[in-house]
Structure formats: C-alpha cells, structure tokens
Design a protein around this motif. Structure first.
Motif, PDB file in Angstrom:
ATOM      1  N   HIS A  28      79.816  40.018  86.656  1.00  0.00           N
ATOM      2  CA  HIS A  28      79.560  39.152  85.505  1.00  0.00           C
ATOM      3  C   HIS A  28      80.041  37.730  85.781  1.00  0.00           C
ATOM      4  O   HIS A  28      79.375  36.743  85.412  1.00  0.00           O
ATOM      5  CB  HIS A  28      80.265  39.712  84.252  1.00  0.00           C
ATOM      6  N   GLY A  29      81.210  37.600  86.444  1.00  0.00           N
ATOM      7  CA  GLY A  29      81.730  36.265  86.778  1.00  0.00           C
ATOM      8  C   GLY A  29      80.799  35.524  87.735  1.00  0.00           C
ATOM      9  O   GLY A  29      80.517  34.332  87.543  1.00  0.00           O
ATOM     10  N   LYS A  59      84.805  49.181  86.657  1.00  0.00           N
ATOM     11  CA  LYS A  59      84.873  48.158  85.610  1.00  0.00           C
ATOM     12  C   LYS A  59      85.247  46.798  86.200  1.00  0.00           C
ATOM     13  O   LYS A  59      84.665  45.763  85.835  1.00  0.00           O
ATOM     14  CB  LYS A  59      85.894  48.584  84.557  1.00  0.00           C
ATOM     15  N   ASP A  60      86.204  46.790  87.129  1.00  0.00           N
ATOM     16  CA  ASP A  60      86.609  45.542  87.772  1.00  0.00           C
ATOM     17  C   ASP A  60      85.445  44.947  88.573  1.00  0.00           C
ATOM     18  O   ASP A  60      85.239  43.720  88.590  1.00  0.00           O
ATOM     19  CB  ASP A  60      87.806  45.788  88.692  1.00  0.00           C
ATOM     20  N   ARG A  81      83.081  43.361  86.153  1.00  0.00           N
ATOM     21  CA  ARG A  81      83.610  42.074  85.706  1.00  0.00           C
ATOM     22  C   ARG A  81      83.383  40.998  86.762  1.00  0.00           C
ATOM     23  O   ARG A  81      83.031  39.852  86.445  1.00  0.00           O
ATOM     24  CB  ARG A  81      85.108  42.201  85.405  1.00  0.00           C
TER      25      ARG A  81
END
Length: 250
Positions: free
Chosen positions: A233-234, A226-227, A230
């Motif tokens: 996505h960033g 998940k990290d 993220r």
C-alpha cells in the motif's frame, strides 16, 4: 436347596475376600479376620437375610431397621431392595451406599466411599446396574439408571452418569472413557493401577495447547502477510504521488 444356595453365596463372599485382598493373613488367622474384622463381608452377609425379608416375605419396616443397624456397625449402607450377586467384594467399605434399585453383578469389587445412587425423585429403576467383574474405585459416584458393563473399571473419585461399555476404563468428573479397544468391548485388566491411568483433563489441556501453538503460528504468518500488504500500500501510494507530480509538470 435354598439354604444350600445361601451357604454357597456366603462361602463365595468369603472366598472373594481371600482372593482379592493382599493384606489378608494366611490360614486360620485370616479366617478369623474375615469373620470379625471385614465390614464388607459382614454387610453383605447381613444383606442376604435383610433382602430375603424385604423382597420375599415383604416384611414391613424391620428390613430397613436392620439395614440401619448394619450401617451403624459397618459404615456400609445397602438398601434392603438392592440385588447383590455372588462373590462381591467390598474392600474397607466405609461410606459405601447402594440404592434400592441397584443391581450388583457377580464378582464385582467396590472400594470405600462408592455410591450407587440415583439422580432425582423419579420412580422405578433409578439406580445403576453393575455387571459381572466390574471394579469401582474409592469415592466413585455412579448415578442414575445406567449400566456399568462387564469387566469395566471406574477410577477413584470419578462421577459416572452415562453407560460404561464392557471392559472400558472411566476416570474423571464427569466420567470419561480413557481406555477402550475398537468394537463393543474394551480391553479389561485385572487391576486398577490408578497411578498409570491417563488424566482426561490433562489430555484435553495438552490438545488445547497444541491447537494454541498452531493458531500462534498461523497468526504470525497473517501478521507477516499484513506487513507485506502495508508495504505494498505504501509503494502504491508513492507511485500514485509520483504519477500526479508527472501529470502536473506536463
């Protein structure tokens, strides 16, 4: 012939005490102890006569009354209709209850507080059948029209409401089979060493702990993924921003 059979059964009940009670004194002293101080032997001996009056002669009321007297004297309640085999040994005996349609096979051992009872108000056969050589530990409750197989072992304090295979060892509430070899029969033992019996509840908790550890490890992997998502996505948002700036400047 019938009298001889009764004498043989009394002798077998007597011999069962000698064979299975390590606390019994040797010799003549032990004989007196069995006759005067062993409620299991006394209750079983009296039951032979009481069962004969009830099942063979169909005498009303009196067998039940005699059974109550035996209960008062020994602390053991055996319904006149119960069928008891040869060489049965009731050790200590206080609080033992054997229901009307119960069948206890040859060479069965029952400890104090054992109940061979029913589960409701149903008619017909409503109490257990305990087959030859079975051993039922102190305080165990065996309930309903079920069968405890030959050489089975029921641990102290267990509540058994389902059939027990021959040679199985059952412990817990509700009763759980903890020892049984492959096939229709389980490996019988000569004694019931309660300190060596597995605890089914502890085993279940151990399995749940192992599954919980696996789930925690999987959750950690998912959190790491998940990290990473993220982070991606960033970076994607940053690239989109740079792309828009380049388009505007052009």
């Amino acid at each position: 012939m019938e009298n001889r059979t009764k004498r043989n059964r009394l002798f077998e009940a007597f011999q069962a005490v000698r064979d299975r009670d390590p606390a019994l004194a040797p010799g003549f002293r032990g004989t007196l102890e069995i006759l005067l101080c062993y409620p299991g032997f006394q209750a079983l001996s009296a039951h032979r006569l009481i069962h004969f009056l009830h099942a063979k002669l169909h005498v009303p009321v009196l067998p039940r009354f005699l059974a109550q007297l035996v209960r008062w004297w020994t602390g053991i309640e055996i319904h006149p209709g119960a069928r008891i085999g040869r060489g049965v040994f009731i050790d200590h005996g206080m609080g033992v209850v054997i229901g009307e349609t119960a069948v206890v096979g040859d060479n069965v051992t029952l400890y104090q507080g054992v109940t061979l009872g029913g589960t409701g108000k149903e008619k017909g056969k409503r109490h257990p059948t305990v087959e030859e050589g079975a051993l039922i530990g102190g305080g165990a409750k065996v309930l309903g029209n079920i069968t405890v197989g030959k050489d089975a072992r029921i641990g102290a304090g267990s509540v058994v409401v389902k059939d027990v295979p021959a040679g199985a060892t059952v412990v817990g509430v509700p009763g759980t089979i903890v020892r049984c070899r492959q096939g229709t029969s389980c490996s019988p033992s000569q004694s019931l060493a309660h300190g060596q019996l597995p605890d089914p509840l502890r085993l279940r908790l151990h399995r749940l702990e192992e599954e919980l550890h696996v789930l925690h490890a999987r959750l950690a992997v998912l959190e790491a993924e998940k990290d990473e998502i993220r982070g991606l996505h960033g970076r994607l948002a940053l690239l989109e921003s740079e792309k828009k700036e380049m388009s505007c400047s052009a």
